[in-house]
Write a protein that holds these residues in place. Structure first.
Motif, PDB file in Angstrom:
ATOM      1  N   LYS A 219      28.077  43.366  26.333  1.00 21.52           N
ATOM      2  CA  LYS A 219      28.950  44.394  26.927  1.00 21.52           C
ATOM      3  C   LYS A 219      28.532  45.812  26.545  1.00 21.52           C
ATOM      4  O   LYS A 219      29.258  46.761  26.823  1.00 21.52           O
ATOM      5  CB  LYS A 219      30.424  44.176  26.574  1.00 21.52           C
ATOM      6  N   GLY A 220      27.403  45.945  25.839  1.00 20.36           N
ATOM      7  CA  GLY A 220      26.843  47.286  25.627  1.00 20.36           C
ATOM      8  C   GLY A 220      27.094  47.892  24.259  1.00 20.36           C
ATOM      9  O   GLY A 220      27.885  47.389  23.457  1.00 20.36           O
ATOM     10  N   MET A 221      26.398  49.011  24.020  1.00 18.18           N
ATOM     11  CA  MET A 221      26.469  49.687  22.722  1.00 18.18           C
ATOM     12  C   MET A 221      27.898  50.145  22.395  1.00 18.18           C
ATOM     13  O   MET A 221      28.258  50.326  21.241  1.00 18.18           O
ATOM     14  CB  MET A 221      25.565  50.933  22.725  1.00 18.18           C
ATOM     15  N   TYR A 222      28.677  50.378  23.454  1.00 22.61           N
ATOM     16  CA  TYR A 222      30.031  50.881  23.209  1.00 22.61           C
ATOM     17  C   TYR A 222      30.860  49.884  22.399  1.00 22.61           C
ATOM     18  O   TYR A 222      31.833  50.265  21.752  1.00 22.61           O
ATOM     19  CB  TYR A 222      30.718  51.215  24.545  1.00 22.61           C
ATOM     20  N   GLN A 223      30.433  48.618  22.425  1.00 21.37           N
ATOM     21  CA  GLN A 223      31.155  47.614  21.626  1.00 21.37           C
ATOM     22  C   GLN A 223      31.086  47.962  20.138  1.00 21.37           C
ATOM     23  O   GLN A 223      31.987  47.618  19.378  1.00 21.37           O
ATOM     24  CB  GLN A 223      30.561  46.214  21.863  1.00 21.37           C
ATOM     25  N   VAL A 224      30.000  48.620  19.731  1.00 20.06           N
ATOM     26  CA  VAL A 224      29.877  48.986  18.314  1.00 20.06           C
ATOM     27  C   VAL A 224      30.888  50.087  17.989  1.00 20.06           C
ATOM     28  O   VAL A 224      31.527  50.092  16.938  1.00 20.06           O
ATOM     29  CB  VAL A 224      28.433  49.429  17.972  1.00 20.06           C
ATOM     30  N   ILE A 225      31.026  51.021  18.935  1.00 18.47           N
ATOM     31  CA  ILE A 225      32.044  52.069  18.750  1.00 18.47           C
ATOM     32  C   ILE A 225      33.436  51.437  18.668  1.00 18.47           C
ATOM     33  O   ILE A 225      34.226  51.754  17.769  1.00 18.47           O
ATOM     34  CB  ILE A 225      31.972  53.090  19.924  1.00 18.47           C
ATOM     35  N   LEU A 226      33.716  50.506  19.588  1.00 18.20           N
ATOM     36  CA  LEU A 226      35.039  49.858  19.572  1.00 18.20           C
ATOM     37  C   LEU A 226      35.254  49.101  18.264  1.00 18.20           C
ATOM     38  O   LEU A 226      36.360  49.084  17.717  1.00 18.20           O
ATOM     39  CB  LEU A 226      35.180  48.911  20.772  1.00 18.20           C
ATOM     40  N   ALA A 227      34.168  48.498  17.755  1.00 11.95           N
ATOM     41  CA  ALA A 227      34.256  47.767  16.485  1.00 11.95           C
ATOM     42  C   ALA A 227      34.628  48.727  15.359  1.00 11.95           C
ATOM     43  O   ALA A 227      35.507  48.440  14.536  1.00 11.95           O
ATOM     44  CB  ALA A 227      32.914  47.105  16.179  1.00 11.95           C
ATOM     45  N   MET A 228      33.975  49.875  15.362  1.00 15.61           N
ATOM     46  CA  MET A 228      34.241  50.838  14.283  1.00 15.61           C
ATOM     47  C   MET A 228      35.626  51.460  14.425  1.00 15.61           C
ATOM     48  O   MET A 228      36.303  51.734  13.438  1.00 15.61           O
ATOM     49  CB  MET A 228      33.141  51.896  14.259  1.00 15.61           C
ATOM     50  N   GLU A 229      36.042  51.675  15.662  1.00 15.55           N
ATOM     51  CA  GLU A 229      37.396  52.202  15.882  1.00 15.55           C
ATOM     52  C   GLU A 229      38.420  51.192  15.368  1.00 15.55           C
ATOM     53  O   GLU A 229      39.395  51.552  14.684  1.00 15.55           O
ATOM     54  CB  GLU A 229      37.623  52.470  17.375  1.00 15.55           C
ATOM     55  N   SER A 230      38.156  49.914  15.670  1.00 12.07           N
ATOM     56  CA  SER A 230      39.079  48.864  15.244  1.00 12.07           C
ATOM     57  C   SER A 230      39.117  48.779  13.712  1.00 12.07           C
ATOM     58  O   SER A 230      40.194  48.688  13.117  1.00 12.07           O
ATOM     59  CB  SER A 230      38.583  47.565  15.886  1.00 12.07           C
ATOM     60  N   LEU A 231      37.942  48.853  13.079  1.00 12.53           N
ATOM     61  CA  LEU A 231      37.883  48.823  11.620  1.00 12.53           C
ATOM     62  C   LEU A 231      38.635  50.030  11.030  1.00 12.53           C
ATOM     63  O   LEU A 231      39.410  49.890  10.080  1.00 12.53           O
ATOM     64  CB  LEU A 231      36.411  48.818  11.169  1.00 12.53           C
TER      65      LEU A 231
END
Ligand SMILES: Cc1cc2nc3c(=O)[nH]c(=O)nc-3n(C[C@H](O)[C@H](O)[C@H](O)COP(=O)(O)OP(=O)(O)OC[C@H]3O[C@@H](n4cnc5c(N)ncnc54)[C@H](O)[C@@H]3O)c2cc1C
Length: 488
Positions: A219-231
C-alpha cells in the motif's frame, strides 16, 4: 511535572522525534500546517489510484527495524514489506535496458553480460561498500554532529583517503563501461550531490542498493507514516493538523512556545522538523544562527518535477522502479548544480507501484509516478511543466516501445512552487541539503540552537541528511540531545 515539547511539522523526522520524546516522558504536541501528517511523504488518492507523493524507494530496512525496536515493535506490527524482484531497471536506449535483480549473484550475472570480468570488480567494490555501511549506518550516523571528534574512530582513520576521493573517480577507475558506471553512481544521487562531489566513503549507498535490496511496503511508503503516527498516538503524542506555526516565541534567549493559527501555545522546549531555513524565519533576526548568505552558498539537493498519472491499461516493458538514463547525465547535472536552469533533455525516473501492489490502481490499470530532478530556485510555470511532460512521455513511448498518451485518465503535477507552498521549502528543494564533504556531520546546520536555549531542529537540512532513513535517525538524535541538555 513532565516537561512539554512543541514539535513543528509531522514529516518522518518530527514523527520519529515525537515518539522518542513521548517515550522519555515528555508531554509532546505536534503542529502540522497541512491537513494530513507525513510532510514530503504524503499520499495522493484519486479515482481509485493511490500515489506516494514523495519517497518511493524503501532502502536500509535495518534502520526502520532499529527505529521500531526502540519501542519494542517490529515493522510488521504495522505494515507488510515485500522485497522487490527485480529491484529496478535502467534504460539506456530503445528496448535497451539493464535489470538489477534482488541478489548480488544475479546482479553479478547482469554485469558479466554487459562486460566480461566486471563481476569480480563489482564484488570488490561491494565488499568495500559493506564495510563502510557497517561503520556509517550502524554507528557513525547515530552521532549528533556536535563535534568533529565524533568522526574520529579507529575504523574511520583507516578510511581517511575515502573522504578526499569521490564516488565518480572510484567507480570510473574500475568500470570503463559507461552504463555500469552510471548504475553504480546512481545510489548516491539520493544524497543530493553529484557523484563527483560525494566522498567515496558514501559508497555504503551501493551496499544498500545491491547488498541489501529495494523493498516496498504494501500500500506504499505512506504506510510507514501511518505506522509512526499510530505509534506516536500509542505513546500519547497529540497531533494538530491544519496548524501552521507562524512564530516561535523567545524571551531572554530562551524559547517559550509558538503561535499557531493566532493562538499562543507555551512549552518548555520547541523542536522544528520544518525546513531549517524556514524555521529561522519564524524567529527574530538576532536569534537566527545562519544568514541568508550562508544558505545561498550551500549545495542544496535537487528539486523535482513530478507527475502522478492514472493509465487506463497495464503498461509493458517497465518495472516497479525504472530509470531512464538514455541522455547525458553530466549535461543534466550541470543544469542542476552549476548553471541552474531547465535541462534540455532530462534524465527521469518512473515508478509503477501497481505492477507489484494491486492496491495502488484499479484492476487492469496502472499508477505511474514520473520524476525529473531539477535545480532548486528556478522558474516553475504550468507551461514548463506541460512542455516537460510531453518531452518525457514521448521518450517513454519510444524507449519502451508502446503507446500510452491516449491511455492517460488523469495526471497531476507537483513542482518547485508546490514544495514552497506545501512545505515552506527553501528555494523549492525536494530533498534538503546535500551530503558533500563540507556538508557532512558536524559541518551541517546544528540540531541544537547555539543562540536560543531549548530550541532544537531536526530533518533533512540538518544531521545526518536527506532521505527517509536519515530522517528517522535525525529524530532519534535530536530527542537524545534534548534529554542530554535537560539533565545538564
Ligand atoms: C519527490 C521526493 C522523492 C523522494 N524519494 C525518496 C526515496 O525514494 N527514498 C528516501 O529514502 N527518501 C526520499 N525522499 C526524501 C525523503 O522523503 C525526505 O528526506 C524526508 O521525507 C524528509 O523528512 P523531514 O521530516 O526532514 O521533512 P518533511 O517531510 O518536509 O517534513 C517537514 C514538515 O514540516 C511542515 N511544516 C513546514 N513549515 C511549517 C510550519 N510553519 N508550521 C507547521 N508545519 C510546518 C511541513 O508541512 C512538513 O510536514 C524523497 C523526497 C521527495 C520530495
Amino acid at each position: 511535572m513532565s516537561k512539554s515539547v512543541t514539535i513543528i511539522g509531522s514529516g518522518f523526522s518530527s514523527l520519529a522525534a515525537s515518539c522518542y520524546l513521548a517515550k522519555q516522558g515528555y508531554e509532546v504536541s505536534v503542529y502540522e500546517k497541512n491537513s494530513t501528517v507525513g510532510g514530503r511523504a504524503r499520499q495522493l488518492k484519486r479515482d481509485g489510484f493511490t500515489f506516494d507523493i514523495g519517497p518511493t524507494w524503501y532502502w536500509m530496512p535495518d534502520v526502520f527495524e532499529r527505529f521500531f525496536s526502540d519501542f519494542g515493535k517490529v515493522p510488521s506490527d504495522y505494515y507488510k514489506l515485500d522485497k522487490l524482484s527485480p529491484a529496478y531497471s535502467v534504460y539506456f536506449g530503445k528496448d535497451d535496458y539493464i535489470t538489477i535483480d534482488d541478489t548480488i549473484e544475479k546482479i553479478c550475472d547482469a554485469f558479466e553480460q554487459e562486460e566480461a570480468g566486471s563481476s569480480v570488480k563489482l564484488m570488490k567494490f561491494i565488499n568495500s561498500a559493506k564495510s563502510n555501511y557497517d561503520i556509517a549506518i550502524k554507528d557513525l550516523v547515530y552521532n549528533p554532529g556536535e563535534s568533529p571528534l565524533e568522526l574520529v574512530t579507529t575504523k574511520t582513520i583507516k578510511k581517511l583517503n575515502q573522504f578526499v576521493s569521490n564516488i565518480k573517480r572510484d567507480v570510473r577507475k574500475d568500470f570503463k563501461n559507461n552504463r555500469l558506471a552510471q548504475i553504480l553512481e546512481f545510489p548516491v544521487l539520493f544524497l543530493g550531490a553529484k557523484p563527483s562531489r560525494t566522498p567515496s566513503f558514501y559508497n555504503f549507498m551501493n551496499y544498500a542498493d545491491f547488498g541489501i535490496g529495494t523493498f516496498h511496503p504494501k500500500k506504499g511508503m505512506y504506510q510507514v507514516i501511518l505506522a509512526m503516527e499510530s505509534l506516536a498516538n500509542e505513546l500519547g503524542v497529540t497531533i494538530h493538523t491544519n496548524s501552521s506555526v507562524d512564530k516561535i516565541i523567545i524571551e531572554n534567549k530562551t524559547v517559550k512556545g509558538i503561535i499557531s493559527n493566532g493562538k499562543t501555545h507555551l512549552s518548555d522546549i520547541v523542536l522544528s522538523g520544518a525546513d531549517y531555513h524556514h524555521t529561522e524565519t519564524l524567529i527574530e533576526k538576532p536569534y537566527r544562527q545562519y544568514s541568508e548568505k550562508y544558505w545561498a552558498k550551500k549545495t542544496f539537493a535537487p528539486s523535482s518535477l513530478l507527475f502522478y498519472v492514472g493509465f487506463d491499461k497495464k503498461l509493458k516493458n517497465v518495472n516497479h522502479h525504472t530509470l531512464f538514463f538514455d541522455v547525458d547525465f553530466d549535461t543534466h547535472a550541470e543544469a542542476i548544480y552549476d548553471d541552474p536552469k531547465w535541462p534540455e533533455e532530462p534524465l527521469f525516473y518512473a515508478s509503477f507501484p501497481s505492477i507489484t501492489d494491486n492496491s495502488s490502481a484499479p484492476k487492469g490499470k496502472e499508477a505511474g509516478i514520473f520524476l525529473i530532478p531539477l535545480a532548486p530556485g528556478i522558474e516553475d510555470t504550468k507551461e514548463l511543466r506541460e512542455k516537460y511532460f510531453k518531452k518525457i512521455i514521448s521518450r517513454f513511448e519510444l524507449l519502451t516501445s508502446q503507446n500510452v498518451k491516449n491511455n492517460i485518465l488523469f495526471k497531476e503535477s507537483f513542482c518547485l512552487n508546490d514544495f514552497i507552498k506545501d512545505y515552506n521549502s527553501y528555494k523549492g528543494n525536494a530533498y534538503g541539503m546535500a551530503n558533500t564533504l563540507l556538508q557532512t556531520a558536524f559541518l551541517r546546520p546544528k540540531l541544537r540552537s547555539k543562540k536560543v536555549k531549548n530550541l532544537y531542529f531536526t530533518g533533512q537540512l540538518t544531521v545526518p541528511g536527506p532521505g527517509v532513513p536519515p530522517a528517522l535517525i535525525s529524530g532519534k538524535l535530536v530527542a537524545e540531545l534534548i534529554t542530554k541538555y535537560q539533565k545538564n
